[in-house]
Design an enzyme around this catalytic site. Structure first.
Site, PDB file in Angstrom:
ATOM      1  N   HIS A 145       0.857  -1.187   0.000  1.00 45.93           N
ATOM      2  CA  HIS A 145       0.000   0.000   0.000  1.00 45.93           C
ATOM      3  C   HIS A 145       0.900   1.246   0.000  1.00 45.93           C
ATOM      4  O   HIS A 145       1.747   1.413   0.878  1.00 45.93           O
ATOM      5  CB  HIS A 145      -0.946   0.009   1.200  1.00 45.93           C
ATOM      6  CG  HIS A 145      -2.010   1.050   1.082  1.00 45.93           C
ATOM      7  ND1 HIS A 145      -3.255   0.793   0.529  1.00 45.93           N
ATOM      8  CD2 HIS A 145      -1.991   2.365   1.372  1.00 45.93           C
ATOM      9  CE1 HIS A 145      -3.960   1.917   0.509  1.00 45.93           C
ATOM     10  NE2 HIS A 145      -3.222   2.883   1.013  1.00 45.93           N
ATOM     11  N   ALA A 146       0.729   2.111  -0.989  1.00 51.73           N
ATOM     12  CA  ALA A 146       1.625   3.256  -1.175  1.00 51.73           C
ATOM     13  C   ALA A 146       1.654   4.155   0.063  1.00 51.73           C
ATOM     14  O   ALA A 146       0.629   4.410   0.678  1.00 51.73           O
ATOM     15  CB  ALA A 146       1.188   4.074  -2.387  1.00 51.73           C
ATOM     16  N   HIS A 175       0.106  11.936  -5.709  1.00 52.18           N
ATOM     17  CA  HIS A 175      -0.469  11.967  -4.354  1.00 52.18           C
ATOM     18  C   HIS A 175       0.642  11.823  -3.305  1.00 52.18           C
ATOM     19  O   HIS A 175       0.738  12.621  -2.360  1.00 52.18           O
ATOM     20  CB  HIS A 175      -1.501  10.840  -4.197  1.00 52.18           C
ATOM     21  CG  HIS A 175      -2.028  10.695  -2.800  1.00 52.18           C
ATOM     22  ND1 HIS A 175      -3.199  11.290  -2.370  1.00 52.18           N
ATOM     23  CD2 HIS A 175      -1.523  10.052  -1.713  1.00 52.18           C
ATOM     24  CE1 HIS A 175      -3.384  11.012  -1.085  1.00 52.18           C
ATOM     25  NE2 HIS A 175      -2.385  10.259  -0.662  1.00 52.18           N
ATOM     26  N   GLU A 176       1.485  10.830  -3.492  1.00 53.47           N
ATOM     27  CA  GLU A 176       2.550  10.583  -2.515  1.00 53.47           C
ATOM     28  C   GLU A 176       3.563  11.729  -2.510  1.00 53.47           C
ATOM     29  O   GLU A 176       4.063  12.133  -1.461  1.00 53.47           O
ATOM     30  CB  GLU A 176       3.242   9.246  -2.796  1.00 53.47           C
ATOM     31  CG  GLU A 176       2.329   8.023  -2.661  1.00 53.47           C
ATOM     32  CD  GLU A 176       1.625   7.929  -1.320  1.00 53.47           C
ATOM     33  OE1 GLU A 176       2.161   8.422  -0.311  1.00 53.47           O
ATOM     34  OE2 GLU A 176       0.512   7.370  -1.280  1.00 53.47           O
ATOM     35  N   HIS A 179       2.634  14.490  -0.196  1.00 55.40           N
ATOM     36  CA  HIS A 179       3.075  14.322   1.197  1.00 55.40           C
ATOM     37  C   HIS A 179       4.537  14.754   1.342  1.00 55.40           C
ATOM     38  O   HIS A 179       4.911  15.438   2.288  1.00 55.40           O
ATOM     39  CB  HIS A 179       2.969  12.847   1.624  1.00 55.40           C
ATOM     40  CG  HIS A 179       1.559  12.348   1.766  1.00 55.40           C
ATOM     41  ND1 HIS A 179       0.627  12.934   2.589  1.00 55.40           N
ATOM     42  CD2 HIS A 179       0.916  11.283   1.199  1.00 55.40           C
ATOM     43  CE1 HIS A 179      -0.523  12.259   2.534  1.00 55.40           C
ATOM     44  NE2 HIS A 179      -0.373  11.242   1.689  1.00 55.40           N
ATOM     45  N   GLU A 203      -3.445  14.948   2.793  1.00 55.49           N
ATOM     46  CA  GLU A 203      -3.902  14.072   1.716  1.00 55.49           C
ATOM     47  C   GLU A 203      -4.278  14.839   0.446  1.00 55.49           C
ATOM     48  O   GLU A 203      -4.359  14.258  -0.629  1.00 55.49           O
ATOM     49  CB  GLU A 203      -5.103  13.248   2.184  1.00 55.49           C
ATOM     50  CG  GLU A 203      -4.836  12.336   3.368  1.00 55.49           C
ATOM     51  CD  GLU A 203      -3.702  11.345   3.118  1.00 55.49           C
ATOM     52  OE1 GLU A 203      -3.465  10.995   1.943  1.00 55.49           O
ATOM     53  OE2 GLU A 203      -3.043  10.937   4.096  1.00 55.49           O
ATOM     54  N   HIS A 305      -6.459   0.427   5.811  1.00 51.74           N
ATOM     55  CA  HIS A 305      -6.408   1.422   6.884  1.00 51.74           C
ATOM     56  C   HIS A 305      -7.088   0.945   8.162  1.00 51.74           C
ATOM     57  O   HIS A 305      -6.760   1.415   9.251  1.00 51.74           O
ATOM     58  CB  HIS A 305      -7.040   2.738   6.426  1.00 51.74           C
ATOM     59  CG  HIS A 305      -6.373   3.324   5.216  1.00 51.74           C
ATOM     60  ND1 HIS A 305      -6.479   2.752   3.960  1.00 51.74           N
ATOM     61  CD2 HIS A 305      -5.583   4.410   5.056  1.00 51.74           C
ATOM     62  CE1 HIS A 305      -5.788   3.469   3.096  1.00 51.74           C
ATOM     63  NE2 HIS A 305      -5.230   4.477   3.723  1.00 51.74           N
ATOM     64  N   TYR A 315      -9.383  11.418   4.332  1.00 54.94           N
ATOM     65  CA  TYR A 315      -9.619  11.346   2.886  1.00 54.94           C
ATOM     66  C   TYR A 315     -10.941  12.005   2.499  1.00 54.94           C
ATOM     67  O   TYR A 315     -11.057  12.576   1.422  1.00 54.94           O
ATOM     68  CB  TYR A 315      -9.574   9.895   2.396  1.00 54.94           C
ATOM     69  CG  TYR A 315      -8.257   9.224   2.691  1.00 54.94           C
ATOM     70  CD1 TYR A 315      -7.094   9.581   1.997  1.00 54.94           C
ATOM     71  CD2 TYR A 315      -8.152   8.249   3.680  1.00 54.94           C
ATOM     72  CE1 TYR A 315      -5.886   8.978   2.283  1.00 54.94           C
ATOM     73  CE2 TYR A 315      -6.944   7.633   3.971  1.00 54.94           C
ATOM     74  CZ  TYR A 315      -5.807   8.001   3.263  1.00 54.94           C
ATOM     75  OH  TYR A 315      -4.605   7.397   3.549  1.00 54.94           O
TER      76      TYR A 315
HETATM   77  O1  X8Z Z   1      -4.187   5.241   1.121  1.00 53.09           O
HETATM   78  C1  X8Z Z   1      -4.166   6.093   0.245  1.00 53.09           C
HETATM   79  C2  X8Z Z   1      -2.850   6.627  -0.273  1.00 53.09           C
HETATM   80  C3  X8Z Z   1      -1.787   6.627   0.772  1.00 53.09           C
HETATM   81  S1  X8Z Z   1      -1.990   7.887   1.962  1.00 53.09           S
HETATM   82  C4  X8Z Z   1      -2.370   5.757  -1.409  1.00 53.09           C
HETATM   83  N1  X8Z Z   1      -5.342   6.538  -0.288  1.00 53.09           N
HETATM   84  C5  X8Z Z   1      -6.649   6.044   0.156  1.00 53.09           C
HETATM   85  C6  X8Z Z   1      -6.863   4.581  -0.173  1.00 53.09           C
HETATM   86  O2  X8Z Z   1      -6.141   4.044  -1.011  1.00 53.09           O
HETATM   87  O3  X8Z Z   1      -7.791   3.978   0.394  1.00 53.09           O
HETATM   88  C7  X8Z Z   1      -5.471   7.553  -1.330  1.00 53.09           C
HETATM   89  C8  X8Z Z   1      -6.924   7.669  -1.609  1.00 53.09           C
HETATM   90  C9  X8Z Z   1      -7.664   6.899  -0.552  1.00 53.09           C
HETATM   91 ZN    ZN Z   2      -1.894   9.896   1.296  1.00 53.32          ZN
END
Ligand code: X8Z
Ligand code: ZN
Length: 422
Positions: A145-146, A175-176, A179, A203, A305, A315
């Site tokens: 997960h990024a 997106h990254e 940050h 975010e 998450h 988010y």
């Molecule tokens: O988790 C993320 C990023 C890392 S902060 C890739 N996002 C959420 C997800 O993937 O559930 C970005 C959008 C929503």
């Molecule tokens: Zn993020």
């Protein structure tokens, strides 16, 4: 800093420094719900045409396994079967990226170049030396997960992303890097301030650039899109594609934390923990699980998450405020003029705008040293979170969907299903 939190929910919400944040988001979500319902109704209608009445009912929730994403959080990956105007091109530059020999490294270099074009900070050499931008093939156990990391030193910031060469991953790279830019802009501050004005701000930064990158205008300028003709139908199709990510995501994001707040606050009996999750997902998103769930299942932690205990309201906040940032940045860049169809919000590219970059610098360099309304004010003079900008962005789509759904007698909203047995 208070320490007498009554539950984990209050601990998480404390970061927003405003006792009315739940209420505010509830109100903004209520404003946007009609638009979500129009998207939902249209998608269900198209899925009925594709799969038939036996698979997708006229008025019930949509079976989530048809939506192209494990969590049904964003639906753009099935755009090819549900988009309007099949004769118009669906913007997906993935094939073109592959054809042009794009690599993960190049994708991050392009992101870095975008930030530099705004007169923002270029990522330091350590970033390139120490980040993981490709999934290691040495059998290491690694969370793919990024994520972006601040090592709280000087110029030691890193990304870990198992990058694949796709259009969506290009957006995630931006997106990254958002940050990372935030880390670099506030690294001169004392440790306690080296964080976002609130978690949603962190975010939102990179997503504002992604909104710009995803425009036909920008994709053409970097040679990934050719012979694109932007007429009324192409415009609606493009907005629809964006809505499948940005509008569809809103109820999903809200329910991730509504669910956990309820558990943390002791409002749900343990024997109902799984069905409580599905009840919320159904109520807010109008989706249902593919097969009946029971209390022998525990589905929420399938989302990264939830298992990793990362707060998710950030988010929801981000997806609302990023349009406030985007709209103002576009105006500053001379790329948006509500009275000029040539300068539409959904085709605004802020690349190269020092003015937009300065607005970002004003916010990011504050870190958490001031309450977030002050940080927002430093960007565009506003002091409140508002759904107005995102609504404005999607207004042409809303008008089109309402008319189209009416014409097709599409049912709006959903009846309740019983896909969870307590
Ligand atoms: O988790 C993320 C990023 C890392 S902060 C890739 N996002 C959420 C997800 O993937 O559930 C970005 C959008 C929503
Ligand atoms: Zn993020």
């Amino acid at each position: 800093i208070p320490t007498d939190f009554t539950s984990g929910a209050e601990l998480w919400l404390d970061e927003y420094e405003d006792d009315t944040i739940e209420q505010q988001l509830e109100e903004i979500f209520d404003e946007l719900r009609p638009l979500y319902q129009q998207v939902h109704g249209y998608v269900r209608h198209r899925l009925r045409q594709f799969y038939g009445n036996d698979v997708v009912s006229e008025k019930g929730p949509i079976p989530m396994h048809l939506l192209g994403n494990m969590w049904a959080q964003q639906w753009s990956s099935i755009a090819d079967i549900i988009s309007p105007f099949p004769d118009k091109p669906l913007i997906d530059v993935t094939d073109e990226m592959v054809a042009q020999g794009y690599t993960p490294l190049k994708m991050f270099q392009m992101g870095d170049d975008f930030f530099q074009s705004l007169n923002l900070t270029k990522v330091p050499q350590d970033f390139w030396d120490k980040s993981i931008l490709v999934k290691p093939d040495d059998g290491r156990d690694l969370i793919c997960h990024a994520s972006a990391w601040d090592f709280y030193l000087v110029d030691d910031v890193r990304i870990k992303q198992c990058t694949r060469v796709t259009m969506n991953q290009l957006f995630t790279a931006h997106h990254e890097l958002g940050h990372i830019q935030y880390y670099l802009q506030y690294q001169h501050l004392p440790f306690v301030y080296r964080t976002g004005a609130n978690p949603g701000f962190h975010e939102a930064v990179g997503d504002v650039l992604s909104l710009s990158v995803s425009t036909p205008k920008h994709l053409e300028s970097i040679g990934l899109l050719k012979n694109y003709e932007r007429d009324e139908e192409a415009l609606i199709k493009q907005l629809f594609l964006t809505a499948l990510d940005k509008i569809v995501f809103l109820p999903f994001a809200f329910t991730m934390d509504k669910y956990r707040w309820a558990l943390f606050r002791g409002e749900v009996d343990k024997k109902d923990w799984n069905c409580a999750f599905w009840k919320l997902r159904e109520e807010y998103s109008g989706i249902e699980p593919p097969v009946v769930r029971t209390e022998n299942d525990f589905d929420a932690p399938a989302k990264y998450h939830v298992s990793a205990d990362v707060e998710y309201l950030r988010y929801l906040v981000s997806y609302i405020i990023q349009f406030q940032f985007y709209k103002s940045a576009c105006i500053k860049a001379g790329q948006y003029d509500p009275t000029n169809p040539e300068l539409a919000l959904d085709n605004c590219d802020i690349y190269g705008s020092f003015e937009a970059g300065q607005a970002f610098k004003n916010v990011l360099s504050l870190g958490a040293s001031k309450p977030w309304p002050d940080a927002l004010e430093a960007f565009n003079g506003e002091r409140t979170m508002s759904g107005k900008a995102i609504a404005e962005y999607f207004e042409p789509l809303r008008i089109w969907l309402e008319e189209e759904n009416q014409k097709n007698n599409v049912h709006i909203g959903w009846t309740t299903s019983d896909k969870c047995d307590s």
